[in-house]
Design a protein around this motif. Structure first.
Motif, PDB file in Angstrom:
ATOM      1  N   LEU A  51       0.780  -1.228   0.000  1.00 54.74           N
ATOM      2  CA  LEU A  51       0.000   0.000   0.000  1.00 54.74           C
ATOM      3  C   LEU A  51       0.816   1.285   0.000  1.00 54.74           C
ATOM      4  O   LEU A  51       0.440   2.264  -0.634  1.00 54.74           O
ATOM      5  N   LEU A  52       1.915   1.294   0.750  1.00 56.63           N
ATOM      6  CA  LEU A  52       2.562   2.572   1.009  1.00 56.63           C
ATOM      7  C   LEU A  52       4.049   2.415   1.277  1.00 56.63           C
ATOM      8  O   LEU A  52       4.463   1.520   2.001  1.00 56.63           O
ATOM      9  N   GLU A  53       4.819   3.300   0.689  1.00 56.12           N
ATOM     10  CA  GLU A  53       6.220   3.515   1.067  1.00 56.12           C
ATOM     11  C   GLU A  53       6.330   4.998   1.389  1.00 56.12           C
ATOM     12  O   GLU A  53       6.341   5.843   0.509  1.00 56.12           O
ATOM     13  N   HIS A  54       6.351   5.308   2.670  1.00 56.42           N
ATOM     14  CA  HIS A  54       6.373   6.690   3.140  1.00 56.42           C
ATOM     15  C   HIS A  54       7.780   7.013   3.629  1.00 56.42           C
ATOM     16  O   HIS A  54       8.308   6.328   4.491  1.00 56.42           O
ATOM     17  N   GLY A 115      -4.724   4.060   9.046  1.00 50.35           N
ATOM     18  CA  GLY A 115      -5.890   3.369   9.562  1.00 50.35           C
ATOM     19  C   GLY A 115      -6.528   2.474   8.531  1.00 50.35           C
ATOM     20  O   GLY A 115      -6.111   2.421   7.374  1.00 50.35           O
ATOM     21  N   LEU A 116      -7.548   1.781   8.988  1.00 51.23           N
ATOM     22  CA  LEU A 116      -8.230   0.813   8.149  1.00 51.23           C
ATOM     23  C   LEU A 116      -9.704   0.783   8.519  1.00 51.23           C
ATOM     24  O   LEU A 116     -10.051   0.833   9.696  1.00 51.23           O
ATOM     25  N   VAL A 117     -10.547   0.716   7.506  1.00 53.64           N
ATOM     26  CA  VAL A 117     -11.991   0.563   7.678  1.00 53.64           C
ATOM     27  C   VAL A 117     -12.361  -0.803   7.128  1.00 53.64           C
ATOM     28  O   VAL A 117     -11.929  -1.167   6.036  1.00 53.64           O
ATOM     29  N   ASP A 118     -13.138  -1.565   7.888  1.00 50.91           N
ATOM     30  CA  ASP A 118     -13.602  -2.875   7.424  1.00 50.91           C
ATOM     31  C   ASP A 118     -14.660  -2.633   6.352  1.00 50.91           C
ATOM     32  O   ASP A 118     -15.789  -2.257   6.653  1.00 50.91           O
ATOM     33  N   SER A 127     -14.716   8.595   3.678  1.00 51.95           N
ATOM     34  CA  SER A 127     -13.768   9.457   4.379  1.00 51.95           C
ATOM     35  C   SER A 127     -13.866   9.226   5.882  1.00 51.95           C
ATOM     36  O   SER A 127     -14.859   8.703   6.377  1.00 51.95           O
ATOM     37  N   VAL A 128     -12.814   9.623   6.571  1.00 52.03           N
ATOM     38  CA  VAL A 128     -12.784   9.535   8.027  1.00 52.03           C
ATOM     39  C   VAL A 128     -12.294  10.860   8.598  1.00 52.03           C
ATOM     40  O   VAL A 128     -11.542  11.583   7.947  1.00 52.03           O
ATOM     41  N   ILE A 129     -12.748  11.152   9.793  1.00 46.52           N
ATOM     42  CA  ILE A 129     -12.230  12.279  10.563  1.00 46.52           C
ATOM     43  C   ILE A 129     -11.761  11.714  11.887  1.00 46.52           C
ATOM     44  O   ILE A 129     -12.510  11.028  12.580  1.00 46.52           O
ATOM     45  N   CYS A 130     -10.504  11.976  12.224  1.00 44.55           N
ATOM     46  CA  CYS A 130      -9.908  11.491  13.472  1.00 44.55           C
ATOM     47  C   CYS A 130      -9.564  12.687  14.348  1.00 44.55           C
ATOM     48  O   CYS A 130      -9.039  13.688  13.868  1.00 44.55           O
ATOM     49  N   VAL A 148     -10.874   7.392   2.318  1.00 48.63           N
ATOM     50  CA  VAL A 148     -10.754   5.944   2.425  1.00 48.63           C
ATOM     51  C   VAL A 148     -10.633   5.367   1.020  1.00 48.63           C
ATOM     52  O   VAL A 148     -11.438   5.668   0.139  1.00 48.63           O
ATOM     53  N   GLN A 149      -9.614   4.533   0.807  1.00 47.02           N
ATOM     54  CA  GLN A 149      -9.438   3.868  -0.484  1.00 47.02           C
ATOM     55  C   GLN A 149     -10.426   2.714  -0.616  1.00 47.02           C
ATOM     56  O   GLN A 149     -11.070   2.320   0.348  1.00 47.02           O
TER      57      GLN A 149
END
Length: 189
Positions: A51-54, A115-118, A127-130, A148-149
């Motif tokens: 998924l990601l290389e940050h 993060g992750l959404v099921d 979308s999410v707001i944290c 959210v992808q």
């Protein structure tokens, strides 16, 4: 032996020695190789999707999707073309805990919220707001928004201030919305 043959033999020997060094020193040539090697070493995975290389300075964060409720999060360092595991923080398997439908965490040294959404439980999530709190007071915090992808993964870069004394950074509340802005799920940590 001719000069060309000798040069060829020396090059082959050099490549062979570099290969042996990389294998024995647990060094890799990409963040994805580092992620998959550590999954094998920790006896889970392999990830379905990288998924990601940050990157932040020499720090590298590699993230892979293990399944719809789990991520593989590996923290490494990069020196030139070489990637190695770095100590501290979250390294390895991370999943949505308990009966939750979504979860998130902060990698302070990398300056990123992950993060992750099921998506089986919340297929409309967009979308999410944290809400992240610094210290003991709820007003000492900030709000982060991320998209959210399709696989449920979300991330956003953050600027975490340095800790002062006994202050710490923690998640307070997370809200999941659909594409029309309708609230789907709220989780209080």
């Amino acid at each position: 032996m001719s000069r060309k043959k000798r040069m060829l033999m020396e090059l082959i020997l050099l490549f062979l020695l570099v290969f042996i060094y990389l294998r024995l020193s647990h060094s890799y040539l990409s963040a994805e190789q580092l992620l998959h090697a550590n999954e094998r070493g920790l006896h889970y995975g392999p990830s379905q999707e990288f998924l990601l290389e940050h990157k932040k300075g020499t720090n590298v964060l590699a993230v892979g999707l293990v399944d719809e409720r789990s991520l593989s999060v590996i923290q490494g360092k990069q020196w030139g073309p070489i990637y190695r595991l770095r100590s501290g923080g979250i390294t390895g398997f991370w999943s949505i805990s308990g009966g939750r439908k979504a979860d998130s965490f902060i990698c302070r040294n990398d300056g990123v919220l992950l993060g992750l959404v099921d998506m089986k439980a919340l297929p409309e999530a967009a979308s999410v707001i944290c809400y992240v709190y610094m210290g003991k007071k709820e007003e000492d915090g900030w709000t982060l928004k991320a998209n959210v992808q399709r696989n449920g993964f979300f991330r956003t870069d953050i600027q975490v201030p340095e800790e002062n004394g006994d202050e710490f950074c923690h998640m307070g509340l997370m809200k999941v919305y659909d594409c029309e802005g309708k609230l789907l799920f709220t989780e209080d940590f």
